[in-house]
Design an enzyme around this catalytic site. Structure first.
Site, PDB file in Angstrom:
ATOM      1  CG  HIS A  79      -2.072  -1.343   1.153  1.00 52.92           C
ATOM      2  ND1 HIS A  79      -2.384  -1.266  -0.214  1.00 52.92           N
ATOM      3  CD2 HIS A  79      -2.947  -2.405   1.672  1.00 52.92           C
ATOM      4  CE1 HIS A  79      -3.450  -2.966  -0.099  1.00 52.92           C
ATOM      5  NE2 HIS A  79      -3.861  -2.613   1.179  1.00 52.92           N
ATOM      6  CG  HIS A 174      -7.711  -0.859   2.298  1.00 54.23           C
ATOM      7  ND1 HIS A 174      -8.419  -1.549   2.776  1.00 54.23           N
ATOM      8  CD2 HIS A 174      -6.581  -1.140   2.044  1.00 54.23           C
ATOM      9  CE1 HIS A 174      -7.843  -2.770   3.319  1.00 54.23           C
ATOM     10  NE2 HIS A 174      -6.495  -2.292   2.736  1.00 54.23           N
ATOM     11  CD  GLU A 307      -8.311  -3.849  -1.063  1.00 52.64           C
ATOM     12  OE1 GLU A 307      -6.966  -3.519  -0.606  1.00 52.64           O
ATOM     13  OE2 GLU A 307      -8.117  -4.928  -0.369  1.00 52.64           O
TER      14      GLU A 307
END
Length: 343
Positions: A79, A174, A307
């Protein structure tokens, strides 16, 4: 819509999404609590690169250069690094007027749109090039089959503005959904648009191209139990299409309904649609957030994630890497839509 859907400058976070009196996304009551306790990335905009980069490095960009990043998930980068875009303060929300949501049928009541922008400097978390990133959120209601449906459109855009000839981009949101009105997602009925997924190593890196998911029949409705089925997998929307054919800007592609979910107890329904070629479906096994600021403790399976994104680790796979390479003069783009209603 401000009383139903709210956002924060930190991470351009989706803080709340209320349907029939139930807030269907996990979050915190203040931006400060996100800064101190948001290890699961509740509601955050993820970038530069969502999901994992194998061995925390990229080779062969900008004329053969190698770029190394922090390994914050075993041997991999997750991420965007230690301070990815979900932990940066964005400029916004800036009202930009009323907009339609392409691909959403029916008359959109509302359509109020806000913009968030972030300048990610050359070298941000080790990534090359200065990038100007934008997120547009459009909220409204449509009537579908006699039901009033709350709609949140998300549009992502990124442009390489200097410092390099190319960089790597993969953005998503997210949010963790909980439709039950209770502490966990147990009893939620879910259906995915596909049974094609990328088999993963123990650290979440694809070990091959798309194959058939066999643990659960995902293309017909199935129920999330107290512990099973457990998902943290990247599903492929159309495995028959070439991974290399995915444009860097998917915004002009049609929306695909990726996931449908509802909870029979709360009677709340959710659909997640996107223009993206893949999506991570995660049932929240590793959530561990203490009670803080008046918000309850959140533990395993207190939410599930959808996602939408490019293929996991695409930048390090020759046949996939074009999905993520943003060159100077181009724009990265993607769209995601959440639809929710109560029976």
């Amino acid at each position: 819509m401000a009383d139903e859907i709210s956002f924060l400058p930190l991470g351009a976070i989706i803080q709340s999404f209320k349907v029939g009196g139930i807030d269907i996304v996990q979050g915190f009551p203040s931006q400060e609590l996100y800064a101190s306790h948001n290890s699961p990335h509740f509601g955050a905009t993820i970038g530069r690169v969502a999901n994992r980069i194998s061995n925390a490095k990229i080779e062969g960009l900008n004329g053969g250069k190698t770029y190394s990043f922090v390994a914050n998930n075993g041997p991999n980068t997750l991420h965007g690094g230690n301070v990815g875009w979900g932990k940066r303060i964005w400029k916004g929300p800036t009202p930009v007027g009323l907009r339609k949501i392409p691909g959403v049928d029916g008359e959109l009541k509302g359509g109020e749109t806000v913009e968030f922008t972030l300048t990610s400097e050359d070298g941000d978390e080790g990534f090359p090039g200065e990038v100007l990133a934008k997120v547009f959120y459009t909220a409204g209601k449509v009537v579908e089959n006699g039901k009033e449906v709350t709609v949140l459109g998300q549009e992502y855009e990124a442009e390489l503005t200097g410092g390099a000839e190319e960089t790597v981009i993969n953005m998503t949101n997210h949010s963790y959904f909980n439709l039950s009105g209770g502490p966990t997602i147990e009893g939620t009925e879910v259906q995915l648009c596909t049974d094609s997924y990328l088999p993963l190593s123990e650290w979440g890196i694809p070990t091959s191209g798309p194959t058939t998911y066999s643990k659960v029949k995902t293309t017909t409705p199935f129920t999330l139990g107290a512990e099973e089925p457990d998902f943290d997998d990247c599903f492929i929307v159309n495995p028959s299409s070439s991974p290399n054919s995915v444009p860097i800007d998917t915004r002009n592609l049609p929306l695909t309904k990726l996931v449908s979910a509802h909870h029979p107890g709360s009677k709340v329904h959710l659909e997640v649609l996107s223009t993206e070629p893949a999506f991570q479906f995660y049932t929240g096994k590793w959530i561990d957030v203490p009670a803080v600021g008046g918000a309850p403790a959140r533990g395993p399976r207190s939410g599930f994630c959808v996602e939408p994104s490019r293929y996991v680790n695409a930048i390090n796979v020759d046949d996939w890497k074009n999905q993520m390479i943003l060159k100077k003069g181009e724009k990265y783009g993607a769209r995601i839509v959440y639809k929710a209603w109560k029976e």
